[in-house]
Design an enzyme around this catalytic site. Structure first.
Site, short mmCIF file in Angstrom:
data_model
loop_
_atom_site.label_atom_id
_atom_site.label_comp_id
_atom_site.label_asym_id
_atom_site.label_seq_id
_atom_site.Cartn_x
_atom_site.Cartn_y
_atom_site.Cartn_z
N LYS A 209 0.93 -1.06 0.22
CA LYS A 209 -0.02 0.10 0.14
C LYS A 209 0.93 1.10 -0.03
CE LYS A 209 -3.45 2.44 2.67
NZ LYS A 209 -4.06 2.41 4.09
N GLU A 215 10.83 -4.66 3.71
CA GLU A 215 10.86 -6.01 3.43
C GLU A 215 10.48 -6.25 1.95
OE1 GLU A 215 9.57 -4.76 6.07
OE2 GLU A 215 9.85 -6.34 7.68
N GLY A 269 -4.45 -1.88 5.58
CA GLY A 269 -3.46 -3.15 5.34
C GLY A 269 -4.23 -4.50 5.41
N ARG A 270 -4.51 -4.33 6.77
CA ARG A 270 -5.13 -5.68 7.15
C ARG A 270 -6.30 -6.09 6.80
NH1 ARG A 270 -3.48 -2.29 11.06
NH2 ARG A 270 -5.04 -1.48 12.67
N GLU A 355 -3.07 -6.23 15.59
CA GLU A 355 -2.63 -4.81 15.29
C GLU A 355 -3.59 -4.01 15.45
OE1 GLU A 355 0.44 -4.48 12.00
OE2 GLU A 355 -1.27 -3.92 10.85
N HIS A 386 -3.20 -32.92 19.38
CA HIS A 386 -2.04 -33.45 19.75
C HIS A 386 -0.86 -32.64 19.94
CE1 HIS A 386 -3.76 -37.42 18.17
NE2 HIS A 386 -4.36 -36.50 17.60
N LYS A 497 11.03 -0.39 13.59
CA LYS A 497 11.57 -0.17 12.16
C LYS A 497 12.51 0.85 12.18
CE LYS A 497 6.93 -0.77 9.79
NZ LYS A 497 5.95 -0.19 9.00
O1 F6P Z 1 3.35 -3.75 9.82
C1 F6P Z 1 2.89 -2.77 9.58
C2 F6P Z 1 2.23 -2.58 8.35
O2 F6P Z 1 2.03 -1.09 7.92
C3 F6P Z 1 0.73 -3.11 8.14
O3 F6P Z 1 -0.09 -2.60 8.64
C4 F6P Z 1 0.77 -3.46 6.74
O4 F6P Z 1 -0.08 -4.39 6.37
C5 F6P Z 1 2.22 -4.05 6.42
O5 F6P Z 1 2.96 -3.09 7.20
C6 F6P Z 1 2.63 -3.95 4.93
O6 F6P Z 1 2.62 -2.36 4.65
P1 F6P Z 1 2.59 -1.95 3.13
O7 F6P Z 1 1.32 -2.71 2.33
O8 F6P Z 1 2.31 -0.63 3.03
O9 F6P Z 1 3.85 -2.64 2.54
#
Ligand code: F6P
Length: 530
Positions: A209, A215, A269-270, A355, A386, A497
């Site tokens: 987003k 990452e 995002g979530r 979150e 189990h 971060k």
């Molecule tokens: O972990 C923080 C966060 O902002 C989440 O809320 C989000 O889903 C994720 O990082 C990834 O963010 P983006 O879609 O902006 O890469």
């Protein structure tokens, strides 16, 4: 209009709940079932293909009445209307929360800032549909003219957990495309994924987003370099597409505007799997199945918006969870799907719920002196039986648990299905009843009285899965409203971060920072191993 800011613990209903809790905290579920033959009937909601039995909870009719009063006193109704109509309920980020708009029927209208956002959504959906069809039927090919065989979703958090959970859950409905997910910054993850891929037949979807997530950008860059070792630069536009709300940054990464699927800042995002973030879902199971997923979620939205408290599954689940979290003070809750397909559902819920509601400041900006955000965990049954069920049956902790099952198996193997479901039914019965018979050996006694919800769904389909996911979205919404917190920001992820960014510069020897002695020694030890 902003959300109301009522401290739940100051309400009359909360005080009544506290005294009611003292009255019933030692009652045993088994006794309640023995005394009241209609208990299961009274505490069951049947809706469409869902059968929701919450009778094995430590509640009576008075508890339900008081929980309902609580939702009235904090004006849940007002919050729901603001949620669905696009008010700025994510006040700390000055945004609306409108993932529910993504599943509105095509001909609906939802005017935000003078524009019907459903028309904008329809445009993106149409683009997803034609792209999906072109990839699946081979009309759109890779740089060397070969059809795509593999799809890689590069994203993390909400840009990974939702799509990967759904793709796994719907693998029965999958087509010939192989779908992979790269999320972790751990370079071994990306290398394990690409090692068996053919760059000529692989499509990469960068999902972010913000298009600023370390990452995702690192993995995308590594993958682009790998592609360019095998194909010329012109191949990038054939093999990379992106989903983002930050169009400028995507273009700067080198992706053509025509290959960008936009999303909006009112999609958290979530909660974004319903948007173009779900492109990997649509590619895996076909666009019409993706639409069915949205339709299911929309039906749950309507159920949640329109049903009174005692017929409203999300409201009941939310309030039961508050009852255990804030009154019984149980530490955690579990979700155990009796379906291997839902393997990733607990992990998905961990982000959605924790979150959202892991907050210690209320909507007045004051520190909170009551418990919020529940800790959620789980694994599919029967595997979980189990693993951690020993603790659930005989541990010193009580873990309220949601049991989720599907009446029909997808391959129709009734022998397995009956065995699976006999375990499903037996576990909630055992947790509730225990074994009260006098035991000569105390180690073999079960005290029971362990609360569970049973969500029994006819069959795992894209539609029923959409309903299930939306159910938990609404559950966590109700909880955030009652706890008087902001559920739709996530500032708590920022500090780590920031510090990682500083430490990275130290690892590259480009900066020196002050740290505590533990961190200094750890960094030095790591560097000494070079
Ligand atoms: O972990 C923080 C966060 O902002 C989440 O809320 C989000 O889903 C994720 O990082 C990834 O963010 P983006 O879609 O902006 O890469």
């Amino acid at each position: 209009m902003p959300l109301k800011t009522i401290n739940p613990t100051q309400t009359k209903a909360w005080k009544k709940l506290s005294s009611h809790f003292n009255d019933i905290k030692n009652c045993h579920l088994k006794q309640w079932f023995d005394e009241d033959k209609n208990r299961a009937d009274r505490f069951t909601i049947k809706w469409e293909d869902f059968y929701f039995d919450y009778s094995k909870n430590r509640i009576n009719s008075e508890t339900v009445k008081l929980l309902k009063e609580l939702t009235e006193e904090i004006d849940l109704k007002d919050a729901i209307s603001k949620y669905f109509s696009g008010d700025t309920i994510n006040q700390t980020e000055n945004r609306a929360v409108l993932h529910t708009a993504l599943r509105l029927p095509q001909n609906s209208e939802l005017i935000i800032d003078g524009k019907n956002i459903v028309s904008e959504i329809n445009i993106v959906k149409a683009k997803m549909e034609s792209f999906t069809n072109d990839i699946i039927n081979g009309n759109r090919k890779g740089y060397t003219g070969k059809s795509f065989t593999d799809i890689v979703n590069i994203g993390i958090g909400g840009s990974d957990l939702g799509p990967s959970m759904i793709v796994e859950a719907l693998q029965f409905y999958k087509n010939h495309l192989n779908t992979h997910f790269v999320s972790n910054i751990d370079g071994d993850h990306v290398n394990e994924v690409i090692k068996n891929l053919n760059p000529e037949t692989t499509l990469f979807i960068i999902v972010s987003k913000s298009f600023a997530t370390q990452e995702t950008l690192t993995n995308a860059t590594t993958i682009r370099q790998w592609l360019l070792q095998n194909l010329p630069k012109a191949a990038v536009s054939k093999h990379f597409v992106a989903v983002s709300s930050n169009i400028e940054k995507v273009k700067a990464f080198g992706i053509d505007e025509s290959n960008i699927f936009p999303m909006w800042n009112w999609v958290g995002g979530r909660f974004s799997l319903w948007s173009a973030v779900g492109l990997s879902i649509s590619l895996s199971v076909g666009y019409s199945n993706f639409e069915s997923l949205l339709e299911g979620a929309h039906k749950m939205d309507e159920h949640f918006k329109n049903n009174p408290f005692d017929k409203n599954i999300a409201m009941i689940m939310a309030c039961l969870s508050i009852w255990y979290n804030n009154f019984f003070e149980f530490e955690t809750e579990a979700v155990v799907p009796y379906s291997q397909y839902l393997n990733r559902f607990p992990a998905y819920l961990q982000q959605a719920i924790m979150e959202s509601n892991g907050k210690n400041v209320d909507r007045n900006g004051e520190s909170i002196d009551y418990q919020t955000g529940t800790i959620v965990w789980g694994e599919p049954g029967t595997n979980a039986q189990h693993a951690f069920f020993q603790l659930m049956h005989q541990g010193t902790k009580t873990v309220p648990t949601d049991f989720i099952g599907f009446a029909k198996s997808l391959y129709g193997n009734t022998e397995h299905q009956d065995k699976l479901m006999s375990n499903f039914f037996a576990q909630t019965e055992a947790l509730m009843n225990g074994k009260t018979k006098k035991q000569s050996k105390p180690y073999k006694a079960f005290e029971g009285n362990r609360p569970t919800n049973t969500i029994l769904i006819k069959k795992l389909t894209p539609e029923s899965l959409g309903k299930l996911v939306a159910l938990y979205e609404h559950k966590l919404f109700v909880q955030g409203i009652i706890w008087n917190i902001f559920s739709y920001d996530q500032f708590g992820v920022e500090l780590g971060k920031e510090l990682a960014g500083n430490i990275l510069q130290e690892l590259n020897n480009s900066k020196k920072e002050d740290h505590d002695s533990s961190t200094v020694r750890l960094i030095n030890y790591y560097k000494s191993l070079d």
